[in-house]
Design a protein around this motif. Structure first.
Motif, mmCIF file in Angstrom:
data_model
loop_
_atom_site.group_PDB
_atom_site.id
_atom_site.type_symbol
_atom_site.label_atom_id
_atom_site.label_comp_id
_atom_site.label_asym_id
_atom_site.label_seq_id
_atom_site.Cartn_x
_atom_site.Cartn_y
_atom_site.Cartn_z
ATOM 1 N N LYS A 1 0.840 -1.196 0.000
ATOM 2 C CA LYS A 1 0.000 0.000 0.000
ATOM 3 C C LYS A 1 0.879 1.252 0.000
ATOM 4 O O LYS A 1 1.828 1.362 0.776
ATOM 5 N N THR A 2 0.571 2.218 -0.846
ATOM 6 C CA THR A 2 1.325 3.464 -0.877
ATOM 7 C C THR A 2 0.957 4.336 0.322
ATOM 8 O O THR A 2 -0.206 4.415 0.714
ATOM 9 N N MET A 3 1.977 4.982 0.888
ATOM 10 C CA MET A 3 1.783 5.893 2.012
ATOM 11 C C MET A 3 2.043 7.316 1.536
ATOM 12 O O MET A 3 3.124 7.605 1.013
ATOM 13 N N MET A 4 1.061 8.201 1.691
ATOM 14 C CA MET A 4 1.281 9.622 1.411
ATOM 15 C C MET A 4 0.226 10.439 2.149
ATOM 16 O O MET A 4 -0.959 10.127 2.087
ATOM 17 N N ASP A 5 0.705 11.448 2.856
ATOM 18 C CA ASP A 5 -0.212 12.211 3.718
ATOM 19 C C ASP A 5 -0.166 13.723 3.478
ATOM 20 O O ASP A 5 -0.691 14.489 4.290
ATOM 21 N N ARG A 6 0.418 14.150 2.366
ATOM 22 C CA ARG A 6 0.374 15.577 2.021
ATOM 23 C C ARG A 6 0.689 15.771 0.542
ATOM 24 O O ARG A 6 1.160 14.858 -0.141
ATOM 25 N N ASN A 7 0.430 16.995 0.057
ATOM 26 C CA ASN A 7 0.738 17.375 -1.331
ATOM 27 C C ASN A 7 0.134 16.402 -2.347
ATOM 28 O O ASN A 7 0.753 16.056 -3.358
ATOM 29 N N THR B 1 4.908 13.601 5.177
ATOM 30 C CA THR B 1 5.423 14.450 6.248
ATOM 31 C C THR B 1 6.552 13.725 6.972
ATOM 32 O O THR B 1 6.742 12.509 6.814
ATOM 33 N N GLU B 2 7.256 14.468 7.792
ATOM 34 C CA GLU B 2 8.306 13.835 8.593
ATOM 35 C C GLU B 2 7.712 12.759 9.499
ATOM 36 O O GLU B 2 8.338 11.715 9.725
ATOM 37 N N ALA B 3 6.522 12.987 10.014
ATOM 38 C CA ALA B 3 5.889 11.995 10.887
ATOM 39 C C ALA B 3 5.651 10.690 10.132
ATOM 40 O O ALA B 3 5.873 9.598 10.676
ATOM 41 N N GLN B 4 5.215 10.777 8.890
ATOM 42 C CA GLN B 4 4.973 9.558 8.132
ATOM 43 C C GLN B 4 6.281 8.869 7.744
ATOM 44 O O GLN B 4 6.384 7.632 7.805
ATOM 45 N N LEU B 5 7.280 9.638 7.351
ATOM 46 C CA LEU B 5 8.573 9.044 7.026
ATOM 47 C C LEU B 5 9.169 8.349 8.242
ATOM 48 O O LEU B 5 9.747 7.262 8.139
ATOM 49 N N ARG B 6 9.016 8.959 9.393
ATOM 50 C CA ARG B 6 9.519 8.335 10.631
ATOM 51 C C ARG B 6 8.785 7.032 10.901
ATOM 52 O O ARG B 6 9.399 6.010 11.249
#
Length: 444
Positions: free
Chosen positions: A166-172, A214-219
């Motif tokens: 599943k792809t993760m993306m939470d902005r832009n 976001t940094e939170a998602q990358l973390r």
């Protein structure tokens, strides 16, 4: 030997596989070629024997026999990067990568919120792969868990070797395509528990690219990768100059694009990043140190005007970065790994390099298997490996037939296929020993 599932058979033809990398040890040592060869497949879909057709052991002689005459029998092609939700988007224009994403890609991927659409699309997508001789792939899905579920379900039924997530993306990105760090991890873990190492499937922790997280998602993604080190990490890196500039603005503390992923623990031997066109010296050194992999996607890079991948720069011996090759459908303009090889040759020539046909075919088979950490399962025609095979006809079209009349050896034949070939050259595709595509009957 009694077949368990109809996989057991003998496949005859001009058998070609690679023992090693011809760019390193030379073609004489790397290439194993039998002009009249045979491959015996056991009932589990694995290679039981390979050798001269005249020496086929007695125990295999009663098996169904597929004789492809003078056609080439190779390991099935492995596509190291492409996008399932973009399977019908080929030739969608954009002024650059970011414009292409916003005008076409995100709109198309929004459709995958529908499980019905995702299930139908998965069947079409995997049909395209086997029709083009591709038997394994590292695949981007969409942000929707149901889309990854549909892809895994269809791939499992076909026994294809698919790595996805599943792809993760939470902005832009449009709201319909955004998740959040908590949901992204929860959905990824759920899919991972159901599908990772189920049959021939593998899970990839998938971050779209730094721009959309976001940094939170990358973390969170980095923590997930640390907790599941046998899963792949799949993302994009350094595809276009506009993208790099945007990453610089979004992550001003990072040394460069690669450092964004590095800071969150996303580099490593199972980390695969598409493109890597504009990598700096520091980035190459760090990718080398962490054994991370980049994937050359030539048709997408030229189509979107992103730049030219310089294999000489990326693979410089003192700090070489391992790289594979991918179609990158739908930014890429063909499912065909033959077409992809041909474009890779042209890009290399523009960068002052001249790869051999053996270099290209090795990259799309044994090379990509190694890059994906699957070299002990696929990529070569050796006993114990899965019997994923592609049969290529060097005279499939009038143009190829005329060109083949001039070929003076195997290198010439392969070069013509790489430059002039496409899906019409694929006579048959075998997945785990079963005939998944037959050009004569037009069925899969």
């Amino acid at each position: 030997m009694s077949p368990v599932d109809g996989s057991a058979r003998v496949v005859r033809g001009s058998v070609l596989t690679y023992r090693d990398d011809p760019a390193i040890v030379g073609a004489d040592r790397a290439v194993h070629f039998l002009r009249r060869g045979a491959v015996a497949v056991d009932g589990d879909g694995r290679i039981a024997w390979r050798g001269p057709a005249g020496r086929l052991p007695e125990r295999f002689r009663s098996l169904p026999d597929d004789d492809h005459g003078e056609c080439l029998v190779l390991p099935g092609f492995i596509d190291a990067h492409l996008h399932f939700p973009q399977y019908r988007m080929l030739a969608a224009p954009g002024t650059d990568l970011l414009d292409w994403l916003n005008r076409f890609t995100y709109r198309e991927e929004s459709r995958y919120a529908s499980p019905v659409h995702a299930r139908a699309a998965a069947e079409h997508f995997l049909d395209r792969l086997v029709q083009h001789g591709t038997t394994a792939a590292l695949v981007f899905s969409s942000v929707h868990p149901g889309a990854a579920e549909a892809l895994f379900t269809s791939a499992q039924a076909r026994r294809l070797a698919i790595v996805s997530g599943k792809t993760m993306m939470d902005r832009n990105a449009p709201e319909a395509l955004r998740d959040d760090p908590v949901a992204g991890v929860r959905d990824s873990v759920s899919l991972m528990e159901r599908w990772h190492r189920r049959g021939r499937l593998r899970y990839a922790i998938t971050v779209r690219f730094a721009v959309t997280s976001t940094e939170a998602q990358l973390r969170a993604a980095g923590e997930l990768a640390a907790a599941h080190p046998d899963c792949h990490v799949h993302s994009h890196l350094s595809e276009s100059e506009e993208e790099i500039a945007l990453v610089r603005r979004l992550f001003p503390v990072a040394k460069d694009y690669t450092d964004v992923y590095d800071r969150f623990g996303l580099l490593g031997p199972r980390s695969v990043f598409a493109h890597g066109i504009h990598l700096t010296e520091r980035e190459c050194a760090r990718l080398h140190e962490t054994q991370s992999v980049v994937v050359h996607c030539p048709t997408a890079n030229t189509f979107l005007g992103s730049g030219l991948f310089d294999a000489g720069h990326v693979g410089r011996p003192d700090r070489s970065v391992a790289f594979g090759i991918g179609s990158d459908v739908g930014g890429g303009t063909s499912y065909s790994m033959l077409r992809t090889m041909g474009e890779a040759y042209k890009v290399a020539m523009l960068c002052g390099r001249m790869p051999t046909a053996h270099d290209l075919f090795h990259l799309a088979t044994r090379g990509n298997a190694a890059r994906l950490g699957l070299g002990d399962e696929i990529g070569t025609i050796e006993s114990g490996r899965w019997a994923d095979l592609v049969v290529l006809d060097p005279t499939a079209t009038p143009v190829l037939e005329d060109r083949h009349a001039l070929s003076e050896g195997l290198e010439d034949t392969l070069f013509a296929l790489a430059i002039l070939g496409d899906d019409r050259a694929v006579r048959a595709t075998y997945v785990a020993g079963r005939r998944a595509w037959d050009a004569t009957s037009g069925t899969s």
